[in-house]
Design a protein around this motif. Structure first.
Motif, short mmCIF file in Angstrom:
data_model
loop_
_atom_site.label_atom_id
_atom_site.label_comp_id
_atom_site.label_asym_id
_atom_site.label_seq_id
_atom_site.Cartn_x
_atom_site.Cartn_y
_atom_site.Cartn_z
N ILE A 1 6.51 -8.46 -3.63
CA ILE A 1 6.17 -8.96 -2.30
C ILE A 1 7.24 -8.56 -1.29
CG2 ILE A 1 5.87 -11.08 -0.93
CD1 ILE A 1 4.60 -12.30 -3.49
N GLU A 2 8.50 -8.60 -1.74
CA GLU A 2 9.60 -8.19 -0.86
C GLU A 2 9.48 -6.70 -0.52
OE1 GLU A 2 14.47 -7.90 -1.02
OE2 GLU A 2 13.46 -9.38 -2.29
N ALA A 3 9.10 -5.89 -1.50
CA ALA A 3 8.93 -4.46 -1.26
C ALA A 3 7.83 -4.19 -0.24
CB ALA A 3 8.61 -3.74 -2.57
N ALA A 4 6.84 -5.10 -0.21
CA ALA A 4 5.74 -4.99 0.74
C ALA A 4 6.04 -5.71 2.05
CB ALA A 4 4.46 -5.54 0.14
N GLN A 5 7.25 -6.25 2.17
CA GLN A 5 7.68 -6.98 3.36
C GLN A 5 6.76 -8.17 3.68
OE1 GLN A 5 8.39 -4.06 6.60
NE2 GLN A 5 8.39 -2.52 4.98
N SER A 6 6.18 -8.74 2.63
CA SER A 6 5.25 -9.87 2.76
C SER A 6 4.05 -9.54 3.65
CB SER A 6 5.97 -11.12 3.31
OG SER A 6 7.03 -11.50 2.47
N ASP A 7 3.79 -8.27 3.79
CA ASP A 7 2.70 -7.82 4.67
C ASP A 7 1.48 -7.49 3.81
OD1 ASP A 7 0.98 -6.26 6.33
OD2 ASP A 7 2.68 -5.85 7.65
N ILE A 8 0.39 -8.20 4.05
CA ILE A 8 -0.82 -8.01 3.25
C ILE A 8 -1.33 -6.58 3.37
CG2 ILE A 8 -3.26 -8.66 3.06
CD1 ILE A 8 -2.36 -11.53 3.76
N ALA A 9 -1.21 -5.97 4.53
CA ALA A 9 -1.69 -4.60 4.71
C ALA A 9 -0.95 -3.63 3.78
CB ALA A 9 -1.52 -4.17 6.16
N ILE A 10 0.38 -3.81 3.67
CA ILE A 10 1.18 -2.95 2.79
C ILE A 10 0.87 -3.24 1.33
CG2 ILE A 10 3.53 -2.36 2.07
CD1 ILE A 10 4.45 -3.00 4.93
N LEU A 11 0.78 -4.54 1.00
CA LEU A 11 0.50 -4.95 -0.37
C LEU A 11 -0.87 -4.45 -0.81
CD1 LEU A 11 1.94 -6.62 -2.54
CD2 LEU A 11 0.68 -8.61 -1.74
N LYS A 12 -1.82 -4.52 0.10
CA LYS A 12 -3.17 -4.05 -0.18
C LYS A 12 -3.15 -2.55 -0.51
CE LYS A 12 -7.67 -5.29 1.71
NZ LYS A 12 -8.39 -5.80 2.87
N ASN A 13 -2.35 -1.81 0.21
CA ASN A 13 -2.25 -0.37 -0.03
C ASN A 13 -1.64 -0.10 -1.41
OD1 ASN A 13 -2.38 2.47 0.93
ND2 ASN A 13 -0.17 2.33 0.68
N ILE A 14 -0.62 -0.89 -1.77
CA ILE A 14 0.03 -0.71 -3.07
C ILE A 14 -0.94 -1.04 -4.21
CG2 ILE A 14 1.82 -1.59 -4.63
CD1 ILE A 14 3.55 -2.12 -2.12
N MET A 15 -1.57 -2.22 -4.13
CA MET A 15 -2.35 -2.73 -5.25
C MET A 15 -3.79 -2.21 -5.30
SD MET A 15 -0.84 -6.63 -5.33
CE MET A 15 -1.69 -7.13 -6.81
N GLN A 16 -4.30 -1.77 -4.16
CA GLN A 16 -5.69 -1.29 -4.15
C GLN A 16 -5.79 0.21 -3.93
OE1 GLN A 16 -7.72 -3.77 -1.22
NE2 GLN A 16 -8.12 -5.33 -2.75
N GLN A 17 -4.65 0.87 -3.70
CA GLN A 17 -4.68 2.31 -3.47
C GLN A 17 -3.68 3.04 -4.37
OE1 GLN A 17 -6.91 3.77 -1.45
NE2 GLN A 17 -7.77 1.83 -0.73
N THR A 18 -2.41 3.06 -3.95
CA THR A 18 -1.43 3.91 -4.62
C THR A 18 -1.17 3.52 -6.08
OG1 THR A 18 0.42 2.60 -3.78
CG2 THR A 18 -0.28 4.48 -2.45
N ARG A 19 -1.20 2.23 -6.39
CA ARG A 19 -0.94 1.78 -7.77
C ARG A 19 -2.12 0.99 -8.32
NH1 ARG A 19 3.82 2.70 -9.98
NH2 ARG A 19 5.62 3.22 -8.69
N LYS A 20 -3.31 1.30 -7.88
CA LYS A 20 -4.50 0.54 -8.30
C LYS A 20 -4.66 0.50 -9.81
CE LYS A 20 -9.46 0.11 -7.55
NZ LYS A 20 -10.66 0.60 -6.83
N SER A 21 -4.36 1.61 -10.49
CA SER A 21 -4.54 1.64 -11.95
C SER A 21 -3.62 0.67 -12.68
CB SER A 21 -4.32 3.06 -12.47
OG SER A 21 -2.98 3.48 -12.23
N ASP A 22 -2.53 0.26 -12.01
CA ASP A 22 -1.60 -0.71 -12.61
C ASP A 22 -2.11 -2.14 -12.49
OD1 ASP A 22 0.29 1.10 -13.47
OD2 ASP A 22 1.52 0.95 -11.66
#
Length: 255
Positions: free
Chosen positions: A130-151
């Motif tokens: 969450i800290e890496a995403a700066q607590s920003d849902i838009a950034i977190l969404k990109n991490i978890m639903q795009q760049t690292r979705k398979s994880d």
């Protein structure tokens, strides 16, 4: 006029929830309150929600609480420990208190998500993610639903992802940026309540991914300009459906 009547129904529903008239206010995740320290809740909530559980939510969270209380199985909620553990040891620990129901699939998913958390975080835990995403849902969404979705299988899906955001806010005290991006989490109870209120047609009860997306978008449209965020009506709708849809009666009025 139609929209005014709908919003009045929603306000009555919110008030009934506040007054404890929807079959109780105890949500499934409250099984962890007082059991898991707040600092540990992000890890526990995230790993447990990563399972695509088609089961009674109360039973799941009671199982999670038992596994956390048991010192021999508590380690499964440490992302680093889970990610590097022997698969058989992880399987045994997750099955002991029935956190996992599918003996092969669930431990594999748990270990994959644990590894995804570690790889996405400098600290190797969910707080670091969450800290890496700066607590920003838009950034977190990109991490978890795009760049690292398979994880993040299942957890990256719209239903669990949005409910996870809500649960993290409600129980772990996470303050999100871009909070308006949290849409309603359309599980079975939400689908049924949405049909009952006329937000969607009965066709969405098939529960396909497209149906759930349609319901989420319909709630965004229905509440636009009302001052209410869709996620704010999630718990009242969920409890209303679970209680068998008691009649919506405004305070001070009798049927």
């Amino acid at each position: 006029m139609q929209n005014e009547r709908f919003l009045e129904q929603i306000r009555i529903l919110l008030q009934m929830h506040a007054d404890g008239l929807l079959g109780g206010e105890v949500m499934p995740e409250e099984a962890l309150v007082g059991v898991v320290p707040v600092a540990e809740l992000p890890n526990v909530l995230t790993l447990a929600m990563s399972l695509n559980y088609q089961r009674n939510a109360y039973t799941l969270w009671q199982a999670v609480a038992k596994a956390y209380i048991d010192e021999s199985t508590r380690w499964v909620f440490d992302p680093h420990a889970a990610s590097v553990s022997n698969p058989v040891d992880l399987q045994t620990a997750l099955l002991l208190h029935r956190v996992a129901l599918q003996p092969n699939r669930h431990p594999v998913i748990w270990q994959r998500v644990a590894g995804g958390i570690v790889r996405s975080s400098a600290n190797g835990d969910v707080a670091g993610l969450i800290e890496a995403a700066q607590s920003d849902i838009a950034i977190l969404k990109n991490i978890m639903q795009q760049t690292r979705k398979s994880d993040f299988p299942y957890l990256s899906g719209p239903k669990i992802f949005n409910y996870w955001l809500y649960v993290m806010e409600s129980y772990a005290g996470i303050v999100w940026k871009s909070r308006e991006l949290i849409t309603i989490a359309p599980d079975t109870h939400i689908l049924q309540a949405s049909v009952k209120l006329g937000v969607c047609s009965a066709g969405v009860l098939n529960g396909t991914a497209e149906d759930r997306q349609h319901v989420a978008e319909a709630w965004e449209a229905a509440l636009r300009g009302s001052g209410l965020a869709p996620i704010e009506v999630h718990t009242p709708l969920w409890l209303w459906s679970r209680a068998g849809f008691p009649q919506l009666i405004a305070e001070g009025h009798n049927n």
